[in-house]
Design an enzyme around this catalytic site. Structure first.
Site, mmCIF file in Angstrom:
data_model
loop_
_atom_site.group_PDB
_atom_site.id
_atom_site.type_symbol
_atom_site.label_atom_id
_atom_site.label_comp_id
_atom_site.label_asym_id
_atom_site.label_seq_id
_atom_site.Cartn_x
_atom_site.Cartn_y
_atom_site.Cartn_z
ATOM 1 C CG ASP A 25 -1.217 -7.180 -4.946
ATOM 2 O OD1 ASP A 25 -2.012 -7.447 -4.153
ATOM 3 O OD2 ASP A 25 -1.006 -6.436 -6.075
ATOM 4 N N GLY A 43 -7.072 -5.161 -10.809
ATOM 5 C CA GLY A 43 -7.476 -5.153 -9.968
ATOM 6 C C GLY A 43 -6.622 -6.574 -9.272
ATOM 7 C CB SER A 53 -1.816 -7.972 -15.131
ATOM 8 O OG SER A 53 -2.340 -7.007 -14.427
HETATM 9 C C1 GLA Z 1 -2.506 -3.450 -4.871
HETATM 10 C C2 GLA Z 1 -0.642 -2.829 -3.594
HETATM 11 C C3 GLA Z 1 -1.109 -3.631 -2.792
HETATM 12 C C4 GLA Z 1 -2.554 -3.086 -1.507
HETATM 13 C C5 GLA Z 1 -3.678 -3.214 -2.728
HETATM 14 C C6 GLA Z 1 -4.945 -2.309 -1.866
HETATM 15 O O1 GLA Z 1 -2.774 -3.849 -5.077
HETATM 16 O O2 GLA Z 1 -0.023 -3.616 -5.004
HETATM 17 O O3 GLA Z 1 -0.113 -3.764 -2.780
HETATM 18 O O4 GLA Z 1 -1.859 -2.131 -1.215
HETATM 19 O O5 GLA Z 1 -3.629 -2.178 -4.625
HETATM 20 O O6 GLA Z 1 -5.413 -3.674 -0.713
#
Ligand code: GLA
Length: 382
Positions: free
Chosen positions: A175, A126, A129
């Site tokens: 991200d 989470g 990467s």
């Molecule tokens: C993943 C996705 C992000 C976001 C998160 C949840 O990391 O890549 O775009 O939606 O889940 O917040």
């Protein structure tokens, strides 16, 4: 030696061995997110920061139209032609292939190159990467083939489109944005509609931010992640809104009879989370970390019961945190495994970690992994 220095020297060494000297080195980062989960694709707000774990790549143009890659972490090579339609079979190489294609799609240039890369962001935890990999190559190929002319917003979008078009994850922008725009010592409040962002210095005196990784792997492609997004879009459509960003609880209640219970609960979580991000930003301005922590627990409740992206291992870790008096704890990232992010008073850090290790191992047969992270810079040339 810091981990980045270590990555740097082993990447360079391997590059020299495989392709000869003369590579440029680039780095990028994974991310944490204090609050604002699953709000990005609802055009809401998020509060992420880049971390001091990421990817380092040694890259050099090779004057052909072939890309040759070596992943130190997988210990294997992959090769693809820039004109190829389908791209490589290896999933890790598809990220790089996607980045090349997305740059070209936007009118940028990419020639053949050789690259060696390595990372220290645990996969499936989470911590993004994959965004780290995308932004590292987007940044490198912009620098090497486009003289840095692609703006940083576009670099983030290139990574996001790679996920959509080559990996099959309909992710939001958080991200990749954090990985490109990260700044040492700062979280950023990002408006995922306008991409306006404000840096928030984050130095919670007397507290530590620690990640506890359940080591339960999640795979977002082909996972319920895309279904969550579809639920939100259905509810927004029913409300006649472009996204859930502007939706209110009153509006949601008014259409409840027309919605499945599942869609209703998904939207209830997202609307609540939007307000929590604002609450956390206000609390950070006041230096009120106890309120930040309370909102983190609320987010976890919503993610677990309404959004249903948690799992027993993560719920267990949050319960342990609560029992230990930890200020805030919640599942972080897309969900379905990975780690919890915990805001812990310094005096409780060791008792908490000892208890979490022991109780988790007792229940699940293995210890969780612990990462203390520092908020760091995003993509850059080394
Ligand atoms: C993943 C996705 C992000 C976001 C998160 C949840 O990391 O890549 O775009 O939606 O889940 O917040």
């Amino acid at each position: 030696m810091t981990s980045e220095m270590d990555l740097k020297s082993k990447t360079q060494e391997k590059f020299n061995e495989l392709y000869g000297p003369g590579a440029s080195l680039y780095a990028s980062a994974g991310r944490i997110n204090l609050i604002g989960e699953h709000t990005d694709y609802n055009e809401g707000f998020v509060l992420p920061g880049a971390i001091d774990r990421g990817i380092v790549a040694a890259v050099r143009p090779n004057g052909t139209d072939t890309v040759r890659l070596y992943s130190l972490d997988f210990g294997s090579t992959a090769e693809f032609g820039l004109e190829e339609k389908d791209g490589p079979r290896e999933q890790w190489a598809r990220y790089v292939f996607g980045v090349c294609r997305e740059i070209v799609k936007r009118g940028g240039r990419v020639g053949g190159f050789d690259a060696v890369f390595a990372g220290d962001v645990p996969a499936g935890a989470g911590l993004s990467s994959s965004a780290a990999l995308e932004s590292c190559f987007a940044f490198a190929l912009d620098d090497l083939f486009n003289d840095g002319r692609i703006d940083r917003f576009e670099l983030a979008r290139i990574g996001q489109s790679t996920e959509h078009n080559y990996i099959g994850v309909n992710c939001g922008i958080m991200d990749q944005f954090a990985s490109v725009f990260g700044r040492r010592g700062c979280l950023m409040r990002l408006d995922c509609r306008s991409l306006e962002h404000e840096y928030f210095p984050f130095d919670p005196q007397g507290y530590t931010l620690v990640l506890v990784d359940s080591v339960v792997k999640h795979e977002l492609s082909g996972s319920p992640y895309n279904e969550r997004r579809a639920s939100c879009e259905r509810v927004a459509g029913r409300l006649g809104l472009p996204s859930l960003r502007e939706a209110t609880m009153e509006q949601l209640e008014a259409v409840r009879p027309d919605l499945s219970d599942e869609d209703y609960r998904r939207a209830r979580y997202v609307i609540g989370e939007r307000d929590r991000v604002i609450g956390v930003c206000d609390a950070l301005r006041r230096g009120d970390y106890e309120s930040v922590g309370r909102l983190m627990y609320e987010t976890h409740e919503g993610l677990s019961h309404d959004y249903e992206v948690s799992c027993p291992e993560l719920d267990f870790l949050v319960d342990v945190a609560r029992d230990c008096g930890v200020t805030g704890s919640r599942i972080m990232g897309g969900g379905f495994g990975g780690c919890t992010v915990n805001l812990v008073r310094d005096s409780l850090l060791h008792p908490f970690l000892d208890t979490a290790r022991a109780r988790f191992a007792d229940r699940y047969g293995h210890e969780p992994r612990i990462y203390e992270v520092n908020i760091s810079d995003g993509a850059r040339k080394l």
